[in-house]
Design an enzyme around this catalytic site. Structure first.
Site, PDB file in Angstrom:
ATOM      1  N   LYS A  13       0.835  -1.215   0.000  1.00  0.00           N
ATOM      2  CA  LYS A  13       0.000   0.000   0.000  1.00  0.00           C
ATOM      3  C   LYS A  13       0.865   1.258   0.000  1.00  0.00           C
ATOM      4  CE  LYS A  13      -2.049  -0.795   3.886  1.00  0.00           C
ATOM      5  NZ  LYS A  13      -1.390  -2.012   4.341  1.00  0.00           N
ATOM      6  N   ARG A  88      -9.477   0.967   8.599  1.00  0.00           N
ATOM      7  CA  ARG A  88      -8.901  -0.300   9.046  1.00  0.00           C
ATOM      8  C   ARG A  88      -9.957  -1.223   9.652  1.00  0.00           C
ATOM      9  NH1 ARG A  88      -3.338   0.453   8.091  1.00  0.00           N
ATOM     10  NH2 ARG A  88      -2.093  -1.073   9.207  1.00  0.00           N
ATOM     11  N   ARG A 127      12.119  -5.795   5.176  1.00  0.00           N
ATOM     12  CA  ARG A 127      12.037  -4.415   5.689  1.00  0.00           C
ATOM     13  C   ARG A 127      12.576  -4.340   7.113  1.00  0.00           C
ATOM     14  NH1 ARG A 127       6.457  -1.139   5.500  1.00  0.00           N
ATOM     15  NH2 ARG A 127       5.903  -2.487   7.248  1.00  0.00           N
ATOM     16  N   ARG A 133      11.945  -1.579  11.622  1.00  0.00           N
ATOM     17  CA  ARG A 133      10.669  -1.096  12.179  1.00  0.00           C
ATOM     18  C   ARG A 133      10.231  -2.038  13.284  1.00  0.00           C
ATOM     19  NH1 ARG A 133       5.750   0.610   8.266  1.00  0.00           N
ATOM     20  NH2 ARG A 133       4.482  -0.745   9.571  1.00  0.00           N
ATOM     21  N   ARG A 144      -0.414  -9.112  13.066  1.00  0.00           N
ATOM     22  CA  ARG A 144      -1.027  -8.045  12.249  1.00  0.00           C
ATOM     23  C   ARG A 144      -1.884  -8.652  11.138  1.00  0.00           C
ATOM     24  NH1 ARG A 144       4.170  -4.942  10.683  1.00  0.00           N
ATOM     25  NH2 ARG A 144       2.819  -3.700   9.328  1.00  0.00           N
TER      26      ARG A 144
HETATM   27  P1  B4P Z   1       3.933  -1.775   2.329  1.00  0.00           P
HETATM   28  O1  B4P Z   1       2.843  -2.799   2.273  1.00  0.00           O
HETATM   29  O2  B4P Z   1       3.896  -0.686   1.326  1.00  0.00           O
HETATM   30  O3  B4P Z   1       3.933  -1.294   3.854  1.00  0.00           O
HETATM   31  P2  B4P Z   1       3.011  -0.261   4.617  1.00  0.00           P
HETATM   32  O4  B4P Z   1       2.240   0.617   3.702  1.00  0.00           O
HETATM   33  O5  B4P Z   1       3.927   0.383   5.562  1.00  0.00           O
HETATM   34  O6  B4P Z   1       1.880  -1.083   5.323  1.00  0.00           O
HETATM   35  P3  B4P Z   1       1.709  -1.618   6.768  1.00  0.00           P
HETATM   36  O7  B4P Z   1       0.322  -2.198   6.824  1.00  0.00           O
HETATM   37  O8  B4P Z   1       2.853  -2.540   7.042  1.00  0.00           O
HETATM   38  O9  B4P Z   1       1.833  -0.437   7.810  1.00  0.00           O
HETATM   39  P4  B4P Z   1       0.937   0.802   8.280  1.00  0.00           P
HETATM   40  O10 B4P Z   1       1.876   1.921   8.329  1.00  0.00           O
HETATM   41  O11 B4P Z   1      -0.301   0.991   7.455  1.00  0.00           O
HETATM   42  O12 B4P Z   1       5.363  -2.411   2.110  1.00  0.00           O
HETATM   43  C1  B4P Z   1       5.927  -3.384   2.900  1.00  0.00           C
HETATM   44  C2  B4P Z   1       7.316  -3.787   2.354  1.00  0.00           C
HETATM   45  O13 B4P Z   1       7.182  -4.538   1.151  1.00  0.00           O
HETATM   46  C3  B4P Z   1       8.225  -2.614   2.017  1.00  0.00           C
HETATM   47  O14 B4P Z   1       9.488  -2.864   2.557  1.00  0.00           O
HETATM   48  C4  B4P Z   1       8.284  -2.589   0.484  1.00  0.00           C
HETATM   49  O15 B4P Z   1       9.539  -2.173   0.003  1.00  0.00           O
HETATM   50  C5  B4P Z   1       8.037  -4.042   0.136  1.00  0.00           C
HETATM   51  N1  B4P Z   1       7.345  -4.205  -1.134  1.00  0.00           N
HETATM   52  C6  B4P Z   1       6.269  -3.509  -1.542  1.00  0.00           C
HETATM   53  N2  B4P Z   1       5.864  -3.944  -2.753  1.00  0.00           N
HETATM   54  C7  B4P Z   1       6.713  -4.962  -3.123  1.00  0.00           C
HETATM   55  C8  B4P Z   1       6.816  -5.828  -4.252  1.00  0.00           C
HETATM   56  N3  B4P Z   1       5.970  -5.749  -5.292  1.00  0.00           N
HETATM   57  N4  B4P Z   1       7.782  -6.769  -4.269  1.00  0.00           N
HETATM   58  C9  B4P Z   1       8.645  -6.870  -3.241  1.00  0.00           C
HETATM   59  N5  B4P Z   1       8.617  -6.077  -2.132  1.00  0.00           N
HETATM   60  C10 B4P Z   1       7.657  -5.127  -2.079  1.00  0.00           C
HETATM   61  O16 B4P Z   1       0.433   0.382   9.762  1.00  0.00           O
HETATM   62  C11 B4P Z   1       1.329   0.172  10.828  1.00  0.00           C
HETATM   63  C12 B4P Z   1       0.570   0.178  12.163  1.00  0.00           C
HETATM   64  O17 B4P Z   1      -0.006   1.493  12.404  1.00  0.00           O
HETATM   65  C13 B4P Z   1      -0.632  -0.756  12.294  1.00  0.00           C
HETATM   66  O18 B4P Z   1      -0.261  -2.091  12.664  1.00  0.00           O
HETATM   67  C14 B4P Z   1      -1.477  -0.045  13.392  1.00  0.00           C
HETATM   68  O19 B4P Z   1      -0.979  -0.295  14.682  1.00  0.00           O
HETATM   69  C15 B4P Z   1      -1.263   1.420  13.084  1.00  0.00           C
HETATM   70  N6  B4P Z   1      -2.329   1.975  12.222  1.00  0.00           N
HETATM   71  C16 B4P Z   1      -2.149   2.475  10.951  1.00  0.00           C
HETATM   72  N7  B4P Z   1      -3.313   2.912  10.451  1.00  0.00           N
HETATM   73  C17 B4P Z   1      -4.262   2.675  11.411  1.00  0.00           C
HETATM   74  C18 B4P Z   1      -5.676   2.886  11.487  1.00  0.00           C
HETATM   75  N8  B4P Z   1      -6.359   3.419  10.461  1.00  0.00           N
HETATM   76  N9  B4P Z   1      -6.323   2.519  12.624  1.00  0.00           N
HETATM   77  C19 B4P Z   1      -5.666   1.987  13.664  1.00  0.00           C
HETATM   78  N10 B4P Z   1      -4.322   1.755  13.656  1.00  0.00           N
HETATM   79  C20 B4P Z   1      -3.631   2.089  12.545  1.00  0.00           C
END
Ligand code: B4P
Length: 185
Positions: A13, A88, A127, A133, A144
């Site tokens: 995402k 979420r 990552r 992280r 998660r």
């Molecule tokens: P991404 O999937 O892009 O990671 P993200 O956006 O940070 O999502 P995530 O769900 O982990 O975290 P968020 O900040 O929303 O990428 C992951 C990895 O994969 C990267 O290293 C990338 O380089 C790699 N990658 C991507 N595409 C690839 C491909 N095609 N091939 C190979 N590698 C690839 O949430 C974190 C925490 O915040 C939650 O657990 C929660 O506690 C809190 N939170 C966030 N939003 C919330 C909400 N609305 N309500 C309540 N809590 C919330």
């Protein structure tokens, strides 16, 4: 244009939203990034959120809605935005609809990235090695994913029922997936 990007942790995402914002000239709003910024700044909200995030749980709906509302009141959102990581759960999806009604806005498309669980665990392990992280350890990632299946997966159906959801194959290279998203939009 206003987009919602859905998918489990590690589905790409944040990665794809960063690319789409440049292609579409809109703003990328990640509630995860907003929360991590609050943690890094040591605000009261950040202190409350940190332990919850480290455990892989969702931060309270009220706190995240407040962060989002503040962000949506900034002037740079006028041309549109991509919501990454919000909503979420179903309560957040309903709160977003209420907030958007007050702002006289609506969501044009919801895009859901579909990725195998083992691929997710592998991406987040990488990552963890590169960025350290605190919520990317394998046990927290598995938790998660469980939280996603229980609380976030129903949000996909919520947008499907509204007739604005497109499921996108999230396996493959970052460029291939970006092209699929652009074609769908
Ligand atoms: P991404 O999937 O892009 O990671 P993200 O956006 O940070 O999502 P995530 O769900 O982990 O975290 P968020 O900040 O929303 O990428 C992951 C990895 O994969 C990267 O290293 C990338 O380089 C790699 N990658 C991507 N595409 C690839 C491909 N095609 N091939 C190979 N590698 C690839 O949430 C974190 C925490 O915040 C939650 O657990 C929660 O506690 C809190 N939170 C966030 N939003 C919330 C909400 N609305 N309500 C309540 N809590 C919330």
């Amino acid at each position: 244009m206003r987009l919602v990007l859905l998918g489990p942790p590690g589905s790409g995402k944040g990665t794809q939203a960063a690319l789409l914002k440049d292609r579409l000239n809109i703003v990328h709003i990640s509630t995860g990034d907003l929360l991590r910024a609050a943690v890094a700044a040591g605000t009261e909200l950040g202190k409350i959120a940190k332990a919850t995030m480290d455990a892989g749980e969702l931060v309270s709906d009220e706190l995240v809605l407040q962060l989002l509302e503040d962000r949506l009141n900034e002037p740079d959102v006028a041309n549109g935005y991509i919501l990454d990581g919000y909503p979420r759960n179903l309560a957040q999806a309903q709160a977003l609809d209420e907030l958007l009604a007050r702002l006289n806005q609506n969501i044009d498309h919801a895009l859901a990235l579909i990725v195998d669980e083992e691929q997710i665990v592998a991406r987040l392990a990488q990552r963890a090695a590169e960025q350290g992280r605190s919520d990317d350890s394998e046990s927290v990632v598995r938790h998660r994913l469980h939280v996603y299946a229980e609380q976030t997966a129903p949000v996909v159906n919520y947008y499907e029922d509204k007739g604005i959801l497109t499921a996108i194959d999230g396996m493959g290279s970052i460029d291939e997936i970006n092209q699929r998203l652009c074609d769908a939009i």
